[in-house]
Scaffold this motif. Sequence first.
Motif, PDB file in Angstrom:
ATOM      1  N   GLY A 119       2.408  12.847  -8.362  1.00 20.50           N
ATOM      2  CA  GLY A 119       1.152  13.593  -8.519  1.00 20.50           C
ATOM      3  C   GLY A 119       1.236  14.956  -7.861  1.00 20.50           C
ATOM      4  O   GLY A 119       0.764  15.966  -8.394  1.00 20.50           O
ATOM      5  N   LEU A 165       0.835  18.402  -9.966  1.00 23.14           N
ATOM      6  CA  LEU A 165      -0.201  19.407  -9.694  1.00 23.14           C
ATOM      7  C   LEU A 165       0.421  20.713  -9.207  1.00 23.14           C
ATOM      8  O   LEU A 165      -0.029  21.805  -9.573  1.00 23.14           O
ATOM      9  CB  LEU A 165      -1.187  18.874  -8.656  1.00 23.14           C
ATOM     10  N   LEU A 173       2.543   1.837  -3.460  1.00 23.79           N
ATOM     11  CA  LEU A 173       1.567   2.287  -4.459  1.00 23.79           C
ATOM     12  C   LEU A 173       1.102   3.715  -4.162  1.00 23.79           C
ATOM     13  O   LEU A 173       0.944   4.544  -5.071  1.00 23.79           O
ATOM     14  CB  LEU A 173       0.376   1.329  -4.483  1.00 23.79           C
ATOM     15  N   ALA A 174       0.907   4.002  -2.871  1.00 17.67           N
ATOM     16  CA  ALA A 174       0.479   5.362  -2.514  1.00 17.67           C
ATOM     17  C   ALA A 174       1.555   6.375  -2.886  1.00 17.67           C
ATOM     18  O   ALA A 174       1.276   7.468  -3.401  1.00 17.67           O
ATOM     19  CB  ALA A 174       0.173   5.435  -1.022  1.00 17.67           C
ATOM     20  N   ALA A 220       0.836  -1.212   0.000  1.00 16.16           N
ATOM     21  CA  ALA A 220       0.000   0.000   0.000  1.00 16.16           C
ATOM     22  C   ALA A 220       0.866   1.255   0.000  1.00 16.16           C
ATOM     23  O   ALA A 220       0.585   2.237  -0.709  1.00 16.16           O
ATOM     24  CB  ALA A 220      -0.915  -0.012   1.217  1.00 16.16           C
ATOM     25  N   SER A 221       1.949   1.237   0.761  1.00 16.28           N
ATOM     26  CA  SER A 221       2.798   2.428   0.865  1.00 16.28           C
ATOM     27  C   SER A 221       3.479   2.733  -0.460  1.00 16.28           C
ATOM     28  O   SER A 221       3.547   3.893  -0.891  1.00 16.28           O
ATOM     29  CB  SER A 221       3.855   2.225   1.949  1.00 16.28           C
ATOM     30  N   ALA A 234       5.003   7.846   2.832  1.00 14.71           N
ATOM     31  CA  ALA A 234       4.558   6.530   2.364  1.00 14.71           C
ATOM     32  C   ALA A 234       5.737   5.744   1.793  1.00 14.71           C
ATOM     33  O   ALA A 234       5.897   4.543   2.066  1.00 14.71           O
ATOM     34  CB  ALA A 234       3.459   6.700   1.309  1.00 14.71           C
ATOM     35  N   VAL A 264       1.560   7.365  -6.459  1.00 14.84           N
ATOM     36  CA  VAL A 264       0.523   8.329  -6.842  1.00 14.84           C
ATOM     37  C   VAL A 264       0.814   9.702  -6.252  1.00 14.84           C
ATOM     38  O   VAL A 264       0.733  10.730  -6.939  1.00 14.84           O
ATOM     39  CB  VAL A 264      -0.860   7.822  -6.375  1.00 14.84           C
ATOM     40  N   LEU A 265       1.160   9.716  -4.957  1.00 21.11           N
ATOM     41  CA  LEU A 265       1.240  10.998  -4.254  1.00 21.11           C
ATOM     42  C   LEU A 265       2.473  11.831  -4.623  1.00 21.11           C
ATOM     43  O   LEU A 265       2.376  13.040  -4.814  1.00 21.11           O
ATOM     44  CB  LEU A 265       1.233  10.753  -2.743  1.00 21.11           C
ATOM     45  N   PRO A 315       4.966  15.593   0.674  1.00 18.70           N
ATOM     46  CA  PRO A 315       5.460  15.037   1.942  1.00 18.70           C
ATOM     47  C   PRO A 315       4.727  13.749   2.328  1.00 18.70           C
ATOM     48  O   PRO A 315       5.348  12.818   2.856  1.00 18.70           O
ATOM     49  CB  PRO A 315       5.188  16.155   2.952  1.00 18.70           C
ATOM     50  N   ALA A 316       3.421  13.696   2.047  1.00 17.46           N
ATOM     51  CA  ALA A 316       2.677  12.467   2.358  1.00 17.46           C
ATOM     52  C   ALA A 316       3.230  11.309   1.540  1.00 17.46           C
ATOM     53  O   ALA A 316       3.416  10.183   2.039  1.00 17.46           O
ATOM     54  CB  ALA A 316       1.189  12.681   2.078  1.00 17.46           C
ATOM     55  N   LEU A 366       0.886  17.237  -1.335  1.00 17.78           N
ATOM     56  CA  LEU A 366       0.821  15.774  -1.367  1.00 17.78           C
ATOM     57  C   LEU A 366       2.206  15.151  -1.312  1.00 17.78           C
ATOM     58  O   LEU A 366       2.352  13.963  -1.001  1.00 17.78           O
ATOM     59  CB  LEU A 366       0.120  15.319  -2.654  1.00 17.78           C
ATOM     60  N   GLY A 371      -1.050  21.446  -4.802  1.00 22.00           N
ATOM     61  CA  GLY A 371      -0.816  20.014  -4.970  1.00 22.00           C
ATOM     62  C   GLY A 371       0.494  19.553  -4.370  1.00 22.00           C
ATOM     63  O   GLY A 371       0.646  18.378  -4.017  1.00 22.00           O
ATOM     64  N   VAL A 372       1.442  20.478  -4.208  1.00 19.96           N
ATOM     65  CA  VAL A 372       2.737  20.089  -3.668  1.00 19.96           C
ATOM     66  C   VAL A 372       2.606  19.580  -2.231  1.00 19.96           C
ATOM     67  O   VAL A 372       3.497  18.912  -1.709  1.00 19.96           O
ATOM     68  CB  VAL A 372       3.720  21.286  -3.762  1.00 19.96           C
TER      69      VAL A 372
END
Lengths: 156, 624
Positions: A113, A117, A105-106, A102-103, A140, A109-110, A135-136, A133, A130-131
Amino acid sequence: MSTEPPPPSLRETPPGRDAIEVVVGRHLRAGWWSLAAFVALGAVLELFHAIKSPVYVDAGRETTRLLLRLAHAHGTLLSLLNVAYALTVRARVHAARPLASASLLASLVLLPGGFLLGGIWARGGDPGLGVLLVPAGAVALLVGAIVVGRGVSRRE
Amino acid sequence: MFDAIDVSAASPGEIAAIGGVVVIAGAIVVRAMRGARSAVVGLVFALVLVTSASAALFRVGARAAVSAPAGAPGPGTALGYVSSSACLGCHPGEHASFGRTFHRTMTQLASPETVSAPLDGRPLDLDGRTVRLERRGAEVWATLPDPDRVIAGDPSPSDVTRRVVLTTGSHREQAYWVAGERRGDLRLVPFVWLVKDAAFVPRREAFLTPPGEPLPPVRWASSCIACHAVAGEPRHDLERDTFDTRAAELGVSCEACHGPGAAHVERHRDPVARYTQRASDAPDPSIVHPGRLSPALSAAVCGQCHAYAFPRDEAGWWTDGYSRTFRAGDALDASRTLIAPSTMEDRAAPVIDAPASAIFWPDGAVRVGGREYNGLVASPCHERGTGERKLTCLSCHAMHRGEPAGQIDPERAGDRGCTTCHAGARDAGHSHHAAGSSGSACVSCHMPKTSYALLSAVRSHRIDSPSVASTLATGRPNACNLCHLDRTLAWSARWLSEWYGAPAPSVPDERARTASGVHDGLAGDAGVRALVADALGSPEALAASGGGFQAALLDEMRRDPYAAVGFIATRSLRAVTASATAGARARTPEERAALALDAGGRLDPERVRALLAARDGRAITIAE
């Protein structure tokens, strides 16, 4: 409706062959398709350079240019990382942890992405919202790397 | 790296895209972690937490509004200009090297970043009135006596507080413009900031102006726009006396020297065209490269600003400036008349708001700095040179190389600008000065500092040779005596005759017995006194003249009625005091007498009075 069997908890016992194949298939698909997408993004950026597109090369577009390049670079590398993770799971079944999957794959995207953005909606020297996202995605990726590292460190 | 995000400016599309990415990431996490519910919750919570925390790290919120000040020139309407921002993508190196120059910052929108002066609101006294410059957020404001009322002659104009719109200059001085009462009119704040001296001075003292005489009022759209912006258009409404000023770009930017860039940009969007051009030796027809122009046209690129000229179509100029009559690569003649003493005598010529004596020396050499083109085209190296051997600005200067001050091409530094043609001069001991000394440099003798601008002496760009006869006829100091300030004209005439066979002129008694620096510093006209005050503090002149007299002379010159002369003398006095080479030189009684020094090393009051009585008192205004 998905027909995939749920991957078992891998805390105590290694997953079965079917579960492994589900994880492998998921990361190979995600890796190769996203690789295609981010390489395509790279080609678009090259095209912008070739035609000297003012939205990309003019003064005042430095932030956009930087963030789109970061999106391309991170997306490409994380795509390859997901492919590498699929192959790792085949070799070392203890790496097939849901949290790691999950990490990674996340983060795929993040991270790109967020850069994408942030670049598209950059204002002057500042990135778009959008930036946030990024650090998240970075967290991950870090979580994924640690979990995979722990998994491959376990004896089979 | 990024210091602010303006949340309020986020568009619905941006928010939706971010939400979409978050939803996709969440779905992936949920799907990948079926069977590990607690971990799902944990990871989603962690991602949300990190995203929120990262948002908190930024200074989220609306930034202080930064807008172009009201009254700033609008975008230009001349065809084909795209501004330097369009050049960066393909020419980052050139964009950066040009960006270092003072040309770029000749005109800027006023902001705390572009204003060099302190913006602490300190009171600046001007005839009992207070002027202030202060920062208000991202804006700069000035409090000053109403400039329009001052110009109208109102003896007690009310104070006004207005936003500073533009700045002029960034190298030596910086001036500030506020909106006037008429539309599009910009007026000067009555103080300028001296960048190197880090001091405010009243504007009237920053230029060479007779005491008590006000500087002529200037308006940005009429006095400055032609040279301090690219393709400036005054757009003056004669009936209302208002302006709708426009410019392709503020400051002297890429298209000032390379011409309008739209066709070039369009042509080179095609990569095939780009690489074909790179492989070709032919000049690119879509852009001007000054280095590939003929020497005359190359010099005209600089001459569009560095010349005293007057538009041939004055009425057209008040609307369009030169934006439709001149582009880099054109000859100047079609758009303007180059001003010379001879043209000023022509009855049909335009009337210039200054006497010829304040602009030109009697021999036609321009005495105002920044107008080097007038000197260049009157130089034998330009007039008689042909092909590669015709002197042009690029013979010594480069826009994209060298130090910003002077912009000397590193490959042409020292004497190399001259020895490309005069290769033998150096080897033959032509200078008769020690090799490597300042006196042996070509420019010391052939480009003496006989022009004046911005409280400094500037090298003449009319290449010539030192001549005492010329000094006697014109008053223009000769190169010998601008270093050897302690020597008389007769002394220089003797050495010029001995070394170069120059005919020795008859030197009047007073000039034959008085050191040139003393005579010109006290009895010359205001322009000459300013040049001598500058020279007295220069390291070259201190080395050549020895010390022991400059301090007394400069102390006297500090009291000059022209504030600019007094300012330069004070600055030079500081340099003399700080100089290690300024120690007194042993001098004979005759030499002391030439310097008007008594036995105690003080200026002889009788000689000083006599020289002051003989002073050339013509009013000289050099507002440059």
